[in-house]
Design a protein around this motif. Structure first.
Motif, PDB file in Angstrom:
ATOM      1  N   VAL A   1     -15.023   3.242  17.448  1.00 31.69           N
ATOM      2  CA  VAL A   1     -13.958   3.384  16.451  1.00 31.69           C
ATOM      3  C   VAL A   1     -12.699   3.965  17.090  1.00 31.69           C
ATOM      4  N   PHE A   2     -12.873   4.990  17.929  1.00 33.37           N
ATOM      5  CA  PHE A   2     -11.714   5.599  18.587  1.00 33.37           C
ATOM      6  C   PHE A   2     -10.969   4.583  19.450  1.00 33.37           C
ATOM      7  N   LYS A   3     -11.704   3.653  20.061  1.00 35.16           N
ATOM      8  CA  LYS A   3     -11.066   2.635  20.894  1.00 35.16           C
ATOM      9  C   LYS A   3     -10.151   1.722  20.071  1.00 35.16           C
ATOM     10  N   LEU A   4     -10.427   1.592  18.770  1.00 37.74           N
ATOM     11  CA  LEU A   4      -9.565   0.801  17.890  1.00 37.74           C
ATOM     12  C   LEU A   4      -8.271   1.532  17.568  1.00 37.74           C
ATOM     13  N   GLY A   5      -8.271   2.839  17.790  1.00 39.33           N
ATOM     14  CA  GLY A   5      -7.103   3.644  17.436  1.00 39.33           C
ATOM     15  C   GLY A   5      -7.211   4.291  16.080  1.00 39.33           C
ATOM     16  N   ILE A   6      -8.386   4.232  15.462  1.00 33.55           N
ATOM     17  CA  ILE A   6      -8.610   4.876  14.168  1.00 33.55           C
ATOM     18  C   ILE A   6      -8.968   6.342  14.400  1.00 33.55           C
ATOM     19  N   LEU A   7      -8.253   7.235  13.709  1.00 33.59           N
ATOM     20  CA  LEU A   7      -8.433   8.662  13.909  1.00 33.59           C
ATOM     21  C   LEU A   7      -8.525   9.395  12.575  1.00 33.59           C
ATOM     22  N   GLN A   8      -9.002  10.629  12.614  1.00 24.94           N
ATOM     23  CA  GLN A   8      -8.946  11.489  11.444  1.00 24.94           C
ATOM     24  C   GLN A   8      -7.493  11.603  10.987  1.00 24.94           C
ATOM     25  N   GLY A   9      -7.306  11.587   9.682  1.00 23.55           N
ATOM     26  CA  GLY A   9      -5.960  11.685   9.135  1.00 23.55           C
ATOM     27  C   GLY A   9      -5.330  10.348   8.808  1.00 23.55           C
TER      28      GLY A   9
ATOM     29  N   HIS B   1      -4.863   2.430   7.759  1.00 29.74           N
ATOM     30  CA  HIS B   1      -3.540   2.390   8.363  1.00 29.74           C
ATOM     31  C   HIS B   1      -3.481   3.397   9.511  1.00 29.74           C
ATOM     32  N   THR B   2      -3.397   2.921  10.747  1.00 25.80           N
ATOM     33  CA  THR B   2      -3.384   3.804  11.911  1.00 25.80           C
ATOM     34  C   THR B   2      -1.966   4.238  12.235  1.00 25.80           C
ATOM     35  N   LEU B   3      -1.859   5.276  13.067  1.00 25.04           N
ATOM     36  CA  LEU B   3      -0.547   5.783  13.463  1.00 25.04           C
ATOM     37  C   LEU B   3       0.235   4.763  14.281  1.00 25.04           C
ATOM     38  N   SER B   4      -0.470   3.864  14.965  1.00 26.68           N
ATOM     39  CA  SER B   4       0.202   2.811  15.733  1.00 26.68           C
ATOM     40  C   SER B   4       0.688   1.682  14.836  1.00 26.68           C
ATOM     41  N   GLU B   5       0.429   1.807  13.524  1.00 28.24           N
ATOM     42  CA  GLU B   5       0.781   0.829  12.496  1.00 28.24           C
ATOM     43  C   GLU B   5      -0.113  -0.419  12.535  1.00 28.24           C
ATOM     44  N   LYS B   6      -1.149  -0.381  13.349  1.00 31.85           N
ATOM     45  CA  LYS B   6      -2.136  -1.444  13.297  1.00 31.85           C
ATOM     46  C   LYS B   6      -3.085  -1.153  12.134  1.00 31.85           C
ATOM     47  N   THR B   7      -3.513  -2.181  11.434  1.00 31.65           N
ATOM     48  CA  THR B   7      -4.390  -1.991  10.285  1.00 31.65           C
ATOM     49  C   THR B   7      -5.744  -2.655  10.509  1.00 31.65           C
TER      50      THR B   7
ATOM     51  N   PRO C   1       0.833  -1.210   0.000  1.00 34.00           N
ATOM     52  CA  PRO C   1       0.000   0.000   0.000  1.00 34.00           C
ATOM     53  C   PRO C   1       0.864   1.254   0.000  1.00 34.00           C
ATOM     54  N   SER C   2       0.561   2.182  -0.911  1.00 32.16           N
ATOM     55  CA  SER C   2       1.332   3.430  -0.948  1.00 32.16           C
ATOM     56  C   SER C   2       0.500   4.587  -1.492  1.00 32.16           C
ATOM     57  N   PRO C   3      -0.656   4.869  -0.863  1.00 31.96           N
ATOM     58  CA  PRO C   3      -1.388   6.073  -1.266  1.00 31.96           C
ATOM     59  C   PRO C   3      -0.545   7.315  -1.017  1.00 31.96           C
ATOM     60  N   VAL C   4      -0.800   8.376  -1.767  1.00 31.51           N
ATOM     61  CA  VAL C   4      -0.008   9.607  -1.638  1.00 31.51           C
ATOM     62  C   VAL C   4       0.095  10.015  -0.172  1.00 31.51           C
ATOM     63  N   GLY C   5       1.326  10.205   0.299  1.00 31.22           N
ATOM     64  CA  GLY C   5       1.556  10.589   1.676  1.00 31.22           C
ATOM     65  C   GLY C   5       1.926   9.431   2.579  1.00 31.22           C
ATOM     66  N   TYR C   6       1.773   8.196   2.070  1.00 36.58           N
ATOM     67  CA  TYR C   6       2.067   6.991   2.858  1.00 36.58           C
ATOM     68  C   TYR C   6       2.880   6.041   1.985  1.00 36.58           C
ATOM     69  N   THR C   7       4.063   6.494   1.600  1.00 36.87           N
ATOM     70  CA  THR C   7       4.832   5.779   0.572  1.00 36.87           C
ATOM     71  C   THR C   7       6.157   5.216   1.072  1.00 36.87           C
ATOM     72  N   HIS C   8       6.437   5.324   2.360  1.00 40.01           N
ATOM     73  CA  HIS C   8       7.746   4.944   2.873  1.00 40.01           C
ATOM     74  C   HIS C   8       8.056   3.463   2.657  1.00 40.01           C
TER      75      HIS C   8
ATOM     76  N   GLY D   1      -5.743   7.078  -3.345  1.00 44.99           N
ATOM     77  CA  GLY D   1      -6.157   6.507  -2.066  1.00 44.99           C
ATOM     78  C   GLY D   1      -7.068   7.477  -1.347  1.00 44.99           C
ATOM     79  N   ALA D   2      -7.089   7.393  -0.030  1.00 45.02           N
ATOM     80  CA  ALA D   2      -7.974   8.257   0.744  1.00 45.02           C
ATOM     81  C   ALA D   2      -7.402   8.490   2.132  1.00 45.02           C
ATOM     82  N   VAL D   3      -7.999   9.448   2.819  1.00 49.19           N
ATOM     83  CA  VAL D   3      -7.650   9.780   4.195  1.00 49.19           C
ATOM     84  C   VAL D   3      -8.954   9.866   4.992  1.00 49.19           C
ATOM     85  N   VAL D   4      -8.928   9.386   6.220  1.00 43.63           N
ATOM     86  CA  VAL D   4     -10.115   9.497   7.075  1.00 43.63           C
ATOM     87  C   VAL D   4     -10.365  10.977   7.386  1.00 43.63           C
TER      88      VAL D   4
END
Length: 344
Positions: A157-165, A108-114, A19-26, A75-78
């Motif tokens: 949803v927040f408890k899963l660690g999914i956030l805006q961005g 793709h969350t900031l904690s790297e959990k998907t 996965p490599s949507p714009v902004g998440y290409t590392h 791709g998309a962003v929350v």
């Protein structure tokens, strides 16, 4: 020309799976870095924006060429976690919302959990909504993600660690067919990355050097218009390797041929460089089309708009249904690599 098509397809499939949507290409850039190492390309650097620039010494160091392909995809962003536990999203890169309806996605969350989910209209079921479900426009405001978890509220949803961005990638659904076709999301432009790697493999296998010193730029923001933004000061010409267009009144591409672009929505391409590319194709009996694309841009014309001073061109495989569920043919893939070899 002994071109390793099996290698091209293998590397295309491998990269499409990252996965490599714009902004998440590392992760995609790291994959490219490792591939370059395996091909013996040791001289490269990662830019501050996360792109990769490699260097291959040629026979003539008095003239400098550069080629590029981009690893970033649509791709998309929350955008919002909705009260009902669904996700409102905003697109990165230009696609029609109807083209992603029903698609399997990964969040793709900031904690790297998907987490996985599905892009659906807010009124999806014809059993519930009847003709409204059929006729409702598909827009950013009318589409959402249903998460594959037990979530009923925004707090769930927040408890899963999914956030805006958080970034959202779409399943590419890659299929390599026995009749020579390959279809997938994001052949634009991961197929072209694999073609450049195949060109480098051709040099290695045949113990060859390019005619001139060569920079190779793997950009990571092309889909939103600022992919290649750092250039060597001594650069003389730049060729973006990107997809050509098939079908439509202003797109006369052929999936079994390479495309040489004459003009896009931003600018005509350099006349003398385009002529050299066509002459190289004619001399080597490479099958090609000439493209004039009215709703298209490349890293090459983006660079020219920034004011850089070098010759610029764009070539690549002709791809059907671009920015949708795309398709190309092995013949067009090979013709593109042949043109890279013949010209470079």
């Amino acid at each position: 020309m002994n071109i390793d098509l099996k290698y091209t397809l293998k590397k295309t499939v491998e990269l499409l799976a990252i996965p490599s949507p714009v902004g998440y290409t590392h992760n995609a850039i790291e994959w490219v870095r490792k591939e370059l190492e395996s091909l013996g390309v040791k001289k490269y650097n990662i830019t501050k924006k996360g792109a990769l620039i490699a260097y291959v010494k040629g026979k003539d160091s008095n003239y400098k060429k550069m080629i590029s392909a981009h690893v970033d995809t649509l791709g998309a962003v929350v955008k919002k976690v909705k009260k009902n536990g669904r996700l409102e999203i905003t697109n990165v890169g230009g696609f029609a919302w109807g083209s992603v309806e029903g698609e399997h996605v990964t969040i793709h969350t900031l904690s790297e959990k998907t987490y996985t989910g599905t892009i659906l209209p807010i009124k999806a079921s014809v059993h519930v909504y009847g003709d409204v479900a059929r006729e409702m426009p598909r827009t950013e405001e009318t589409m959402e993600i249903r998460i594959d978890e037990d979530v009923k509220t925004d707090q769930d949803v927040f408890k899963l660690g999914i956030l805006q961005g958080d970034f959202v990638s779409l399943d590419p659904r890659t299929r390599v067919l026995e009749n020579g076709y390959i279809k997938s999301r994001y052949l634009d432009d991961k197929l072209c990355v694999a073609q450049i790697l195949t060109y480098l493999k051709y040099l290695k296998d045949n113990k060859l050097k390019p005619r001139t010193d060569l920079y190779i730029y793997f950009s990571n923001f092309e889909e939103i218009g600022h992919g290649v933004s750092v250039f060597p000061e001594d650069l003389d010409e730049f060729i973006a390797v990107d997809i050509g267009l098939v079908a439509g009144e202003d797109a006369h591409g052929d999936e079994k041929k390479v495309n040489i672009i004459a003009k896009d929505s931003r600018s005509p391409y350099d006349y003398t460089l385009r002529k050299k590319l066509q002459e190289a194709a004619d001399k080597n009996k490479i099958q090609y089309t000439i493209g004039v694309h009215n709703r298209y841009g490349s890293d090459a014309t983006t660079a020219i708009l920034q004011g850089f001073d070098f010759k610029y061109a764009c070539i690549g495989p002709n791809v059907d249904a671009t920015h949708h569920y795309e398709r190309c043919h092995n013949d067009g893939i090979v013709e593109t690599i042949k043109l890279l070899i013949a010209y470079l």
